[in-house]
Motif scaffolding. Structure first.
Motif, short mmCIF file in Angstrom:
data_model
loop_
_atom_site.label_atom_id
_atom_site.label_comp_id
_atom_site.label_asym_id
_atom_site.label_seq_id
_atom_site.Cartn_x
_atom_site.Cartn_y
_atom_site.Cartn_z
N ASN A 5 1.37 137.64 34.97
CA ASN A 5 2.18 137.44 36.26
C ASN A 5 1.49 135.97 36.96
OD1 ASN A 5 2.76 137.14 39.17
ND2 ASN A 5 3.45 139.08 38.96
N VAL A 21 0.15 136.09 40.72
CA VAL A 21 -0.85 137.25 41.50
C VAL A 21 -2.40 137.37 40.78
CG1 VAL A 21 -1.24 139.27 42.31
CG2 VAL A 21 1.27 138.38 42.44
N ILE A 65 -3.06 138.78 36.89
CA ILE A 65 -2.90 140.06 36.36
C ILE A 65 -1.89 140.19 35.47
CG2 ILE A 65 -3.47 140.91 38.68
CD1 ILE A 65 -0.55 141.46 39.23
N TYR A 66 -1.57 141.05 34.89
CA TYR A 66 -0.63 141.48 33.58
C TYR A 66 0.27 142.13 34.46
CZ TYR A 66 -4.64 140.64 30.00
OH TYR A 66 -5.16 140.03 29.38
N GLU A 67 1.78 141.91 33.71
CA GLU A 67 2.69 142.42 34.55
C GLU A 67 2.71 144.13 34.58
OE1 GLU A 67 4.36 141.04 36.62
OE2 GLU A 67 6.12 140.24 36.03
N ASN A 91 7.74 137.45 43.43
CA ASN A 91 6.61 138.32 43.04
C ASN A 91 5.95 138.98 44.20
OD1 ASN A 91 6.18 136.50 40.11
ND2 ASN A 91 6.98 138.39 40.16
N VAL A 92 6.02 138.45 45.27
CA VAL A 92 5.16 138.94 46.45
C VAL A 92 6.04 138.84 47.80
CG1 VAL A 92 2.99 138.29 47.68
CG2 VAL A 92 3.33 137.36 45.40
N PRO A 132 3.05 148.91 39.08
CA PRO A 132 4.16 148.26 38.33
C PRO A 132 5.35 149.28 38.57
CG PRO A 132 2.43 148.09 36.86
CD PRO A 132 1.85 148.74 38.18
N ARG A 185 8.60 142.27 39.01
CA ARG A 185 7.68 143.01 39.65
C ARG A 185 7.14 142.38 40.92
NH1 ARG A 185 1.48 143.94 37.69
NH2 ARG A 185 0.98 145.48 39.12
N ILE A 214 4.76 142.64 44.09
CA ILE A 214 3.43 143.27 44.74
C ILE A 214 3.59 142.95 46.38
CG2 ILE A 214 0.66 142.26 45.37
CD1 ILE A 214 2.38 142.12 41.93
#
Lengths: 245, 245
Positions: A10, A13, A52-54, B12-13, B86, B108, B110
């Motif tokens: 990702n 993040v 980070i990894y997804e 993503n956020v 996740p 994904r 966060i």
DNA sequence: TCAAAAGTGTTCAAAATACACCCATGT
DNA sequence: ACATGGGTGTATTTTGAACACTTTTGA
């Protein structure tokens, strides 16, 4: 020399880890030299962190980074704050480094910061796959770090202080068997204060989860201190009350 | 009906906001109905939150979401935890909704969670641009929420409790002028405990930053209570000491 | 025998707790 | 006149703070 990985990364993040250890009566933080890149001079040390990894949780990412760096598992590890200023990476040196190393060097990265406490028992870091070298640096000797890592580091120490008033996390930094003087010294460093020996001992022993062993220090040039250990079960079964109103 | 925006969205956020208010002697949380989408049944309420813009800080994003929802600015607002499992979005209803509304529904996300405390003075939420309707829901009546918002909500309350032992944040929830009974009730709700009236009053008044006014309640069918207010300046200039070791 | 840190008790002050009755107002 | 919540003081227990000397060991 990024390692092969089947994981999707990702780009937005990351996690950063403030890894603290206690040795030689000092609190130290584990810092890394970033991966060296041709032509990019880099004299900043950094907190160990990575994207980070997804397919992993934030906690898993933090554990993974810790493991990759130190080889340690089942270590006290706790998220304390996320940092997301769009300008958190603004030093030229950091930008040059990112350009050389990241697939999306310009991507805006929000980092979730963790701190982790390592027992002196397990003290030697295994240099990691993604860091050239890792060093234990006394917290009083930390210079300018990469990115916004000075902010993150400072905030980790503040957070640790706040926690210590309520939870006995100090034990995570001590070996299984420790002396009360070591414990007191640790409290003094984290809380940045001087504590009265007699009052400290009375207070700690009243808790009943710091238990004396029939064992003493050996080979010290003074009266050997009794060793104690922290009894997790007794701690859990204790009523933990707050200050009342 | 997403609004026009010159901002680039980070897919993503997000930020999510646990907005708490105190009225009718109850603690309430502001929940929204998600934007209605044709064909997608949706009976979950949600915490107000949204994806962040690339050019704003996390705090700014949280302020923006709060402002869009309530029209309020300069409100107590504090980050407390980030959530990044996740699988935090796994209910079918949530997935269907995301598919209908998001440019990258599968991304994904966060989320960085904030909580904010709103004075009863400013109590009426202005329904926002992105929410159909906003409701104040008593915290004891919160049902199943969208996404992992029940986790986030629960954790916000825990965090609030922890904070209240050390900082007088309760005042952020009360009107400028309040009675000691109101304050006590608020403490009892947040701390989930019963407090002794005389001891509570003594303790609060000893602090010197809760100051009595020459003013009383009017129109109540009992002895009218004196009004007090919280003096921020006096609070700041107070020495704040911790429990010692 | 000396240096170094360990270990130990008492007194005083402050804070926490437990507890019950009279007061001012609106209806 | 009564129902409702406001407002007050004291005694007891618990906790915090300040403080100095003797002990055990290795060098």
């Amino acid at each position: 020399m990024a390692q092969a990985s089947e994981h999707i990364i990702n780009p937005n993040v990351s996690v950063d880890n403030v890894i603290l250890g206690f040795a030689d009566n000092e609190l130290k933080v584990l810092l890394i030299e970033r991966e060296r890149v041709e032509e990019v001079p880099d004299d900043f040390l950094a907190l160990p962190g990575n994207l980070i990894y997804e397919d992993e949780t934030l906690d898993q990412a933090a554990e993974r980074v810790l493991y990759e760096l130190t080889g340690l598992k089942n270590i006290f590890l706790e998220q304390f704050h996320s940092f997301g200023d769009p300008n958190r990476i603004r030093k030229k040196q950091d930008l040059d480094w990112l350009k050389a190393i990241r697939a999306h060097p310009e991507a805006r990265v929000i980092t979730v910061a963790y701190y982790s406490l390592i027992k002196a028992d397990n003290y030697n870091p295994t240099p990691s796959a993604f860091a050239q070298k890792a060093f234990w640096v006394p917290i009083t000797d930390v210079g300018q770090l990469a990115f916004d890592h000075n902010d993150i580091f400072y905030r980790a120490l503040e957070h640790l202080k706040d926690k210590l008033y309520k939870y006995p996390i100090g034990f995570e930094l001590l070996p299984e068997k420790f002396t009360l003087a070591q414990l007191q010294r640790l409290y003094e460093i984290i809380l940045q204060t001087k504590l009265d020996k007699r009052n400290f001992r009375r207070k700690i022993l009243k808790t009943k989860f710091v238990v004396p062993l029939n064992e003493k220090q050996r080979g010290v040039a003074h009266k050997p201190a009794r060793l104690y250990h922290f009894d997790k079960e007794r701690f859990k079964s204790t009523e933990h009350r707050y200050v009342s109103y």
